[in-house]
Design an enzyme around this catalytic site. Structure first.
Site, short mmCIF file in Angstrom:
data_model
loop_
_atom_site.label_atom_id
_atom_site.label_comp_id
_atom_site.label_asym_id
_atom_site.label_seq_id
_atom_site.Cartn_x
_atom_site.Cartn_y
_atom_site.Cartn_z
N TRP A 149 0.82 -1.21 0.00
CA TRP A 149 0.00 0.00 0.00
C TRP A 149 0.85 1.26 0.00
CZ3 TRP A 149 1.69 2.73 4.09
CH2 TRP A 149 2.27 2.01 5.15
N ASN A 150 2.14 1.17 0.35
CA ASN A 150 2.87 2.43 0.61
C ASN A 150 3.25 3.19 -0.67
OD1 ASN A 150 4.84 0.54 0.01
ND2 ASN A 150 6.33 1.41 1.41
N PRO A 174 -3.26 -6.29 -5.78
CA PRO A 174 -2.93 -5.06 -5.05
C PRO A 174 -3.20 -5.21 -3.55
CG PRO A 174 -4.48 -4.64 -6.86
CD PRO A 174 -4.42 -6.13 -6.65
N ALA A 175 -2.60 -4.33 -2.76
CA ALA A 175 -2.82 -4.34 -1.31
C ALA A 175 -4.26 -3.95 -0.99
CB ALA A 175 -1.87 -3.36 -0.63
N SER A 228 6.35 -6.90 3.23
CA SER A 228 7.16 -7.10 4.42
C SER A 228 8.04 -8.35 4.30
CB SER A 228 6.26 -7.23 5.65
OG SER A 228 5.39 -8.33 5.46
N GLU A 249 10.94 -8.11 -2.93
CA GLU A 249 11.37 -6.75 -2.56
C GLU A 249 10.79 -6.51 -1.18
OE1 GLU A 249 13.42 -5.19 -4.36
OE2 GLU A 249 13.20 -6.17 -6.31
N LEU A 250 11.62 -6.60 -0.15
CA LEU A 250 11.09 -6.69 1.22
C LEU A 250 11.44 -5.45 2.05
CD1 LEU A 250 11.94 -10.47 1.70
CD2 LEU A 250 9.88 -9.43 0.73
N CYS A 283 10.21 1.68 2.17
CA CYS A 283 11.19 0.62 2.42
C CYS A 283 12.60 1.19 2.39
CB CYS A 283 11.04 -0.47 1.37
SG CYS A 283 11.01 0.17 -0.30
N GLU A 382 12.40 -2.35 11.42
CA GLU A 382 11.98 -1.30 10.49
C GLU A 382 10.96 -0.42 11.22
OE1 GLU A 382 9.63 -2.87 7.23
OE2 GLU A 382 10.65 -1.55 5.83
P1 NAD Z 1 2.59 -6.82 3.67
O1 NAD Z 1 3.66 -7.83 3.57
O2 NAD Z 1 1.66 -6.87 4.81
O3 NAD Z 1 1.66 -6.85 2.37
C1 NAD Z 1 2.21 -6.76 1.08
C2 NAD Z 1 1.30 -7.48 0.11
O4 NAD Z 1 1.25 -8.87 0.47
C3 NAD Z 1 -0.14 -7.00 0.12
O5 NAD Z 1 -0.65 -7.05 -1.19
C4 NAD Z 1 -0.84 -8.03 0.99
O6 NAD Z 1 -2.21 -8.19 0.68
C5 NAD Z 1 -0.08 -9.29 0.64
N1 NAD Z 1 -0.11 -10.30 1.68
C6 NAD Z 1 -0.28 -10.13 3.01
N2 NAD Z 1 -0.24 -11.32 3.65
C7 NAD Z 1 -0.04 -12.26 2.70
C8 NAD Z 1 0.11 -13.67 2.75
N3 NAD Z 1 0.07 -14.34 3.90
N4 NAD Z 1 0.33 -14.32 1.59
C9 NAD Z 1 0.40 -13.64 0.43
N5 NAD Z 1 0.27 -12.31 0.32
C10 NAD Z 1 0.06 -11.62 1.45
O7 NAD Z 1 3.33 -5.41 3.58
P2 NAD Z 1 2.69 -3.96 3.60
O8 NAD Z 1 2.36 -3.62 5.02
O9 NAD Z 1 1.62 -3.82 2.57
O10 NAD Z 1 3.90 -3.09 3.09
C11 NAD Z 1 4.89 -2.62 3.91
C12 NAD Z 1 6.15 -3.46 3.79
O11 NAD Z 1 6.54 -3.52 2.43
C13 NAD Z 1 7.32 -2.85 4.52
O12 NAD Z 1 8.04 -3.86 5.18
C14 NAD Z 1 8.16 -2.26 3.40
O13 NAD Z 1 9.51 -2.11 3.71
C15 NAD Z 1 7.93 -3.22 2.30
N6 NAD Z 1 8.19 -2.60 1.00
C16 NAD Z 1 9.29 -3.01 0.31
C17 NAD Z 1 9.59 -2.40 -0.90
C18 NAD Z 1 10.78 -2.83 -1.69
O14 NAD Z 1 10.81 -2.52 -2.88
N7 NAD Z 1 11.75 -3.53 -1.13
C19 NAD Z 1 8.77 -1.40 -1.41
C20 NAD Z 1 7.67 -1.00 -0.67
C21 NAD Z 1 7.39 -1.63 0.54
#
Ligand code: NAD
Length: 478
Positions: A149-150, A174-175, A228, A249-250, A283, A382
């Protein structure tokens, strides 16, 4: 765009609703601003079949034709930039200026992929006694693109653009916090006349269940995930007995190192931009600042002044530079890290509390903590919020080692002017992306991605297309 947008599913070329929908909330006011279809395992099965059916035709199209779709979409994103920025700012909370920048980044990514997709070259190896060898690249096949979502527009654009350019059908997931801007972008891409099944979209409140259904068979050949570290590692563990290309990409925990010869005004501006952009929910956000003790007092005075000038509020309000956190959980994490740091002896230079805005959302004051130590939670986890953790170092400290002391390896920043010192740091820093006197080091031309627990594979640069191709080695005998 309607007043209350609806994110529908795109499956096998048809936009459709689902029996169940969910509400999308403005994080500043907590008001409902739209709804989205809640896809489940049945939708997943149909979408995978459609992607598999579309794969060959899309792969066999001339790269130039695929590029045409991306160029057309980029032009529409630019034309409709303002309307899309307003939607992005409302749904995610970020300041309008940042939303405009993100959409321009999305358009640049579409354009880059359109250009780079035509250059997915192989190579010819020198002949041995039998004949030459060839290295061919072909599209990896149907891709699942999971985005956070970010940066809901640019992260989606990156994955979808590179996959489509390389010749792969994509199912976008998408988120759940930001399905509206994602759907608006996907509509733009689909309306360029993509064949059925080449681009699909599944919004859901049950990501684990949906993704498990999508990955239950062999149809999807690649997963590209941004989110994440916890969820990304979980995806890897759930691979089961089938190997599948996986880009991750975490999370990150970026250090910024200020060398004693840095231009302090520029370094302070860079650190503040790199930290408070997107309310710290990036991130690549600067989490840890390491400043040389000789310049610490001067730098912090400049940082404090710049932080005091930031304005917290609704993203679409005039003058706002820091918007809300995405939700209550995000706020609680920030409060927990600040309380832990203060308890262990850190000092609040500025901020350190929720911001009073009169709005229902979760706002936190831009905050700077000094006297931070490596044991504190904020040095390990983080933050994903507007808090900068400052440590000083001296000539006898190994600042590269301090900066590397984290499980993450996404982004790092160096501010200074002595090229020899900077080069030594570039050699030693274990991070995938490094900004030298540059607080926003993400460019379409550069490969983006992390080391260690921050990820694997790269997006952007020529590596971005490679991540969506398979290599075939061909030995010729004449
Ligand atoms: P998140 O991991 O909660 O969710 C990311 C995506 O994964 C969403 O679409 C969500 O619906 C999906 N998801 C959630 N649980 C799942 C599961 N069990 N199985 C499969 N898919 C699932 O992360 P977030 O809160 O949306 O985003 C923030 C995190 O993303 C932060 O840790 C940030 O650092 C990271 N991030 C990394 C980058 C990068 O390029 N490295 C870029 C942006 C954000």
């Amino acid at each position: 765009m309607p007043d209350t947008p609806v994110a529908t599913l795109l499956i096998a070329g048809t936009w459709q609703t689902a029996p169940v929908t969910f509400e999308v909330v403005d994080p500043a006011s907590l008001e409902v601003i739209g709804t989205a279809a809640d896809a489940g395992p049945d939708h997943a099965r149909i979408a995978v079949e459609a992607a598999v059916a579309a794969a060959r035709g899309w792969a066999e199209l001339a790269p130039e034709v695929r590029s045409g779709h991306l160029r057309t979409a980029a032009a529409v994103v630019r034309e409709r930039g303002e309307e899309l920025a307003v939607l992005l700012s409302r749904e995610n909370g970020k300041p309008l200026a940042e939303a405009r920048g993100e959409l321009s980044g999305a358009a640049r990514m579409l354009e880059w992929a359109a250009e780079e997709g035509r250059r997915a070259y192989g190579r010819v190896t020198p002949s041995d006694a039998a004949g030459p060898g060839l290295v061919l690249r072909s599209p990896v096949g149907p891709v699942l693109a999971i985005t956070p979502w970010n940066f809901p527009a640019s992260m989606l654009a990156r994955k979808v653009a590179l996959a489509l350019a390389a010749g792969c059908p994509v199912i976008a997931k998408p988120a759940e916090q930001t399905p509206l801007i994602a759907t608006a972008l996907l509509e733009i891409l689909q309306s360029t006349g993509l064949p059925d099944g080449v681009l699909q979209s599944l919004t859901t409140t049950r990501p684990a269940e949906l993704v498990d259904a999508l990955l239950s068979g062999p149809g999807l050949r690649k997963v590209s995930f941004t989110g994440s570290t916890e969820v990304g590692l979980g995806l890897l563990r759930r691979t089961g007995d089938r190997l599948r290309r996986t880009s991750l990409e975490l999370g990150g925990h970026s250090p910024a190192v200020v060398l004693p010869d840095a231009d302090l005004e520029a370094a302070a501006a860079g650190v503040v931009a790199g930290k408070f952009f997107n309310a710290g929910q990036s991130c690549t956000a600067v989490n840890r600042l390491y400043v040389h003790e000789d310049v610490a007092a001067d730098l912090l005075a400049l940082v404090e002044k710049k932080v005091a000038a930031l304005r917290v509020g609704r993203g679409d309000a005039e003058g706002t530079t820091v918007g809300p956190l995405i939700d209550r959980a995000g706020m609680e994490k920030v409060e927990r890290q600040v309380a832990d740091a203060v308890e262990q002896g850190a000092t609040v230079l500025i901020g350190g509390a929720p911001a009073e805005t009169g709005l229902a959302g979760n706002f936190y004051l831009p905050t700077v903590l000094t006297g931070v130590t490596p044991q504190m939670l904020i040095s390990r986890e983080e933050t994903f919020g507007p808090v900068l953790a400052v440590q000083t170092y001296g000539d006898s400290d190994d600042v590269a080692q301090l900066a590397n002391d984290t499980e993450y390896g996404l982004a790092a920043y160096v501010f200074g002017s002595d090229l020899r010192r900077i080069w030594r740091l570039l050699d030693r820093l274990e991070f995938g992306v490094i900004g030298v006197n540059e607080p926003s080091p993400v460019r379409p031309e550069l490969p983006f991605g992390g080391q260690k627990n921050s990820g694997q594979e790269r997006e952007g640069g020529s590596e971005g297309i490679e991540a969506y191709t398979e290599v075939k080695a061909v030995a010729l005998r004449f």
